[in-house]
Motif scaffolding. Sequence first.
Motif, short mmCIF file in Angstrom:
data_model
loop_
_atom_site.label_atom_id
_atom_site.label_comp_id
_atom_site.label_asym_id
_atom_site.label_seq_id
_atom_site.Cartn_x
_atom_site.Cartn_y
_atom_site.Cartn_z
N ASN A 9 -59.26 104.07 -76.65
CA ASN A 9 -60.06 102.98 -76.09
C ASN A 9 -59.38 102.37 -74.87
O ASN A 9 -59.16 101.15 -74.79
N GLY A 10 -59.06 103.24 -73.92
CA GLY A 10 -58.36 102.80 -72.71
C GLY A 10 -56.89 103.16 -72.81
O GLY A 10 -56.11 102.43 -73.43
N LEU A 11 -56.50 104.28 -72.23
CA LEU A 11 -55.13 104.76 -72.41
C LEU A 11 -54.10 103.84 -71.76
O LEU A 11 -53.01 103.65 -72.31
N ARG A 12 -54.43 103.28 -70.61
CA ARG A 12 -53.46 102.40 -69.97
C ARG A 12 -53.14 101.20 -70.85
O ARG A 12 -51.98 100.79 -70.99
N SER A 13 -54.16 100.64 -71.47
CA SER A 13 -53.95 99.53 -72.39
C SER A 13 -53.16 99.97 -73.62
O SER A 13 -52.24 99.28 -74.07
N CYS A 14 -53.49 101.15 -74.15
CA CYS A 14 -52.82 101.64 -75.35
C CYS A 14 -51.34 101.94 -75.08
O CYS A 14 -50.49 101.73 -75.95
N VAL A 15 -51.04 102.42 -73.88
CA VAL A 15 -49.64 102.66 -73.52
C VAL A 15 -48.84 101.36 -73.58
O VAL A 15 -47.67 101.34 -74.01
N VAL A 31 -51.54 116.75 -79.17
CA VAL A 31 -52.12 115.42 -79.31
C VAL A 31 -53.38 115.36 -78.44
O VAL A 31 -53.33 115.65 -77.23
N CYS A 32 -54.50 114.99 -79.05
CA CYS A 32 -55.78 114.85 -78.36
C CYS A 32 -56.13 113.37 -78.30
O CYS A 32 -56.02 112.67 -79.31
N VAL A 33 -56.58 112.92 -77.13
CA VAL A 33 -57.01 111.53 -77.02
C VAL A 33 -58.41 111.48 -76.43
O VAL A 33 -58.81 112.36 -75.66
N GLN A 34 -59.13 110.45 -76.82
CA GLN A 34 -60.48 110.23 -76.33
C GLN A 34 -60.59 108.82 -75.75
O GLN A 34 -59.81 107.95 -76.08
N GLY A 41 -54.81 110.14 -61.22
CA GLY A 41 -53.86 109.36 -60.44
C GLY A 41 -53.68 107.93 -60.89
O GLY A 41 -52.83 107.22 -60.34
N GLN A 42 -54.43 107.48 -61.89
CA GLN A 42 -54.33 106.09 -62.32
C GLN A 42 -53.26 105.85 -63.37
O GLN A 42 -53.00 104.72 -63.74
N ILE A 43 -52.65 106.92 -63.86
CA ILE A 43 -51.55 106.78 -64.81
C ILE A 43 -50.61 107.95 -64.65
O ILE A 43 -51.03 109.07 -64.34
N LYS A 44 -49.33 107.67 -64.81
CA LYS A 44 -48.32 108.72 -64.85
C LYS A 44 -47.68 108.66 -66.22
O LYS A 44 -46.87 107.78 -66.51
N LEU A 45 -48.10 109.57 -67.08
CA LEU A 45 -47.69 109.53 -68.48
C LEU A 45 -46.48 110.43 -68.68
O LEU A 45 -46.56 111.65 -68.53
N GLU A 46 -45.35 109.84 -69.00
CA GLU A 46 -44.11 110.58 -69.20
C GLU A 46 -43.99 110.97 -70.67
O GLU A 46 -43.66 110.14 -71.52
N LEU A 47 -44.27 112.22 -70.98
CA LEU A 47 -44.24 112.69 -72.36
C LEU A 47 -43.18 113.77 -72.59
O LEU A 47 -43.12 114.36 -73.66
N SER A 64 -65.32 106.65 -70.81
CA SER A 64 -65.18 107.92 -71.52
C SER A 64 -63.86 108.62 -71.16
O SER A 64 -62.83 107.98 -71.00
N GLY A 65 -63.87 109.93 -71.06
CA GLY A 65 -62.68 110.69 -70.70
C GLY A 65 -61.89 111.19 -71.90
O GLY A 65 -61.78 110.50 -72.92
N THR A 66 -61.36 112.39 -71.78
CA THR A 66 -60.57 113.01 -72.84
C THR A 66 -59.34 113.68 -72.24
O THR A 66 -59.30 113.99 -71.04
N ALA A 67 -58.34 113.91 -73.08
CA ALA A 67 -57.13 114.60 -72.62
C ALA A 67 -56.45 115.26 -73.81
O ALA A 67 -56.59 114.82 -74.96
N VAL A 68 -55.72 116.34 -73.52
CA VAL A 68 -54.93 117.04 -74.53
C VAL A 68 -53.51 117.21 -74.00
O VAL A 68 -53.31 117.62 -72.86
N PHE A 69 -52.54 116.89 -74.85
CA PHE A 69 -51.13 117.07 -74.53
C PHE A 69 -50.56 118.08 -75.53
O PHE A 69 -50.59 117.84 -76.74
N THR A 70 -50.07 119.20 -75.03
CA THR A 70 -49.67 120.28 -75.93
C THR A 70 -48.35 120.91 -75.50
O THR A 70 -48.10 121.10 -74.31
N ARG A 71 -47.51 121.22 -76.47
CA ARG A 71 -46.29 121.96 -76.17
C ARG A 71 -46.44 123.44 -76.48
O ARG A 71 -45.48 124.18 -76.38
N ILE A 72 -47.66 123.84 -76.86
CA ILE A 72 -47.99 125.25 -77.04
C ILE A 72 -48.88 125.66 -75.87
O ILE A 72 -49.94 125.08 -75.68
N LYS A 73 -48.46 126.60 -75.10
CA LYS A 73 -49.19 126.97 -73.90
C LYS A 73 -50.51 127.63 -74.28
O LYS A 73 -50.54 128.61 -75.01
#
Length: 251
Positions: A9-15, A31-34, A41-47, A64-73
């Motif tokens: 519900n707003g990644l910048r706020s959740c960070v 990790v999947c986020v919705q 360019g509105q966030i630089k997420l250091e994971l 809206s918007g979705t993202a996936v962060f994965t360490r498996i290529k």
Amino acid sequence: MKLVSWNVNGLRSCVNKGFVDYFEATDADIVCVQETKLQDGQIKLELGDSYSQYWNYAVKKGYSGTAVFTRIKPLSVRYGMEEDEEPEGRIVTLEFDAFYLVNVYTPNARRDLSRLEYRLEWEERFKSYLLQLDALKPVIACGDLNVAHREIDLKNWRGNRGNSGFTDEERDKMTRLLDAGFVDTFRHLYPDRTDAYTWWSNMPGVRERNVGWRIDYFIASSRLVPSVIDARIDAEIRGSDHCPIGLTVAI
């Protein structure tokens, strides 16, 4: 393999409310986020260098918007179901050796149900999309599906019957999806567990009293059921009006 899904519900706020701390503590492979609610360019997420990031932004700003962060290529990445669909950034699909992962943020029918017809049509396309993938290899679909499927999946089901997220039409679409060869992994493992919710209204005291809805899911192809080790709801984690959910599979 450990997977996590979270409507932030707003990644910048959740960070600013502990997202990275939870991300690091959960040590998930994917990790999947919705509802990221941001643009490129509105966030630089250091994971960390071990995670690749895949973003699907909505054209409409702050929506809206979705993202996936994965360490498996992944073998491949796809954004959306089809080329001409409405550009709301609702789906990211990653192909891996043994399965497809679909991160989804299902459209809300809106309080006045003005978007119910669109929602139902979208659901049909989504089911067809999952079946196309499932014909090639098993599927794990996760995210905010914006529906409480059964009465056990929300606290005040009598008072909410017919409301957005608990209409007969939306619930029927979920039933038809499962009947097409998929499994709600949490209910498969915990068919009778009550008070297991993933979203709470922002009204005062609602979350404290656990007056919630379970509308976030890990849905898997039926043939993956023997590989499912655990499904969890991290209801104690704040940072959003939703909490994270997790799935552990032997893949």
